[in-house]
Design a protein around this motif. Sequence first.
Motif, short mmCIF file in Angstrom:
data_model
loop_
_atom_site.label_atom_id
_atom_site.label_comp_id
_atom_site.label_asym_id
_atom_site.label_seq_id
_atom_site.Cartn_x
_atom_site.Cartn_y
_atom_site.Cartn_z
N LYS A 1 0.82 -1.24 -0.12
CA LYS A 1 -0.12 -0.04 -0.10
C LYS A 1 0.72 1.34 0.08
O LYS A 1 0.46 2.18 -0.74
CB LYS A 1 -0.84 -0.25 1.23
N ALA A 2 1.89 1.36 0.70
CA ALA A 2 2.69 2.45 0.67
C ALA A 2 3.37 2.58 -0.67
O ALA A 2 3.41 3.73 -1.29
CB ALA A 2 3.95 2.14 1.93
N VAL A 3 4.01 1.62 -1.28
CA VAL A 3 4.68 1.80 -2.51
C VAL A 3 3.38 2.27 -3.50
O VAL A 3 3.59 3.31 -4.29
CB VAL A 3 5.30 0.47 -2.87
N ASP A 4 2.47 1.73 -3.62
CA ASP A 4 1.27 2.14 -4.53
C ASP A 4 0.93 3.38 -4.53
O ASP A 4 0.88 4.26 -5.17
CB ASP A 4 0.24 1.15 -4.37
N GLN A 5 0.76 3.92 -2.85
CA GLN A 5 0.54 5.35 -2.71
C GLN A 5 1.40 6.31 -3.02
O GLN A 5 1.37 7.39 -3.57
CB GLN A 5 0.05 5.54 -1.17
N ALA A 6 2.72 5.82 -2.91
CA ALA A 6 4.02 6.67 -3.29
C ALA A 6 3.92 6.83 -4.82
O ALA A 6 4.17 8.06 -5.22
CB ALA A 6 5.24 6.09 -2.87
N VAL A 7 3.86 5.87 -5.43
CA VAL A 7 3.88 6.22 -6.94
C VAL A 7 2.79 6.84 -7.41
O VAL A 7 2.78 7.89 -8.19
CB VAL A 7 3.62 4.77 -7.69
N HIS A 8 1.27 6.73 -6.78
CA HIS A 8 0.37 7.52 -7.19
C HIS A 8 0.48 8.95 -6.77
O HIS A 8 0.09 10.01 -7.50
CB HIS A 8 -0.87 6.88 -6.45
N THR A 9 1.20 9.27 -5.79
CA THR A 9 1.18 10.68 -5.14
C THR A 9 2.32 11.31 -6.26
O THR A 9 1.95 12.69 -6.43
CB THR A 9 2.13 10.68 -3.81
N LEU A 10 3.16 10.89 -6.82
CA LEU A 10 4.20 11.30 -7.87
C LEU A 10 3.42 11.30 -9.17
O LEU A 10 4.08 12.24 -10.15
CB LEU A 10 5.64 10.68 -7.71
#
Length: 387
Positions: free
Chosen positions: A332-341
């Motif tokens: 979830k953290a990786v997915d949200q990080a990519v989505h944030t950028l």
Amino acid sequence: MPVIESEEHRALRAAVSALGHKYGREYLTRTVEEGRPATELWAEAAELGYLGVNLPEEHGGGGGGIFELSIVLEELGAAGCPLLLMVVSPAICGTVIARFGTEEQKRDWLPALADGTRVMAFGITEPDAGSNSHRITTTARRDPATGDWLLTGRKVFVSGVDIADATLIVGRTEDARTGRLKPCLFIVPRDTPGFERRKIDMELSAAEKQFELTLDDVRLPADALVGDEDAGLLQLFAGLNPERIMTAAFAIGMGRFALSRAVEYARDRTVWKAPIGSHQAIAHPLAQAHIDLELARLMMQKAAHLYDAGDDTGAGEAANMAKYAAAEACVKAVDQAVHTLGGNGLTREFGLASLITAARVSRIAPVSREMILNYVSHQTLGLPKSY
């Protein structure tokens, strides 16, 4: 069990973090592109005593436990340069040999594993067994004429065999009393005749390569057996619990790295005259990711404390839960990080896109999330067994 880390643990965390940031994600990416292991980082971590922090002092280690080793792996991961072989060499193999190995095996292997001059891989998974370790078909039989062991079988998804000096192989021997096969562990040197390896072509970008192993009547001396032939199952789980704890550390570190990149970007990236991090649609998911990672760490630390205290049963339950929680939090953290950028999250410059695949590994290996749910529903909740 302490909830707050000691001053010594905080100091260890800070020191390892400094080492990790000295190398960073860019270093690890470069080693992958060059097709080589992270030799320099491994050597410096060993020189500083981090690789053997969990191994006995009398054999060159730091005298700590899996708790301390998990701190090392987590902080290297949070700096963007986790060492996957830490899960295998000092955590699984080092722990098994320290607890169950003969005195000669301890003298031969533990100091070298601690100072990084030797590496050991671990082979358990088989093509037709998967999560069902009871279906392992790699067998070991005695040569009545010499007392040697003869191993035959196959293993898959074995990390780092090309750079490992030996592989700790899980095989099965026949119980003379019952005729049933029981698990046993053997140290197989890399250049042993009949011990062949084939690299598996992976989409995953990692410094450590994956291999399929073939053992064709591999002849080993009697002292290649680790510990007691009748205690193989106990020895096996003594290695699998640290594996789950360290996989949790790997996942938490990876999640923290991704989250830190996203938070930095959300602070700086300005759209419509305000940083995007000021918008709750961006801020709240990042906050949730942070909370999930912190909760996973608490379970990981509980598992490590139980294991280091000698509570193998309690550690087994907690290690499975920790691995599950950390894997979910990491994905979830990786997915949200990519989505944030946004689009930038898919560029090589920010180093997040490759983590999408890497994060999935923590859900799959060394045991799938579904098998952990099976374990908890059956062992912890007492529900009927479904498999």
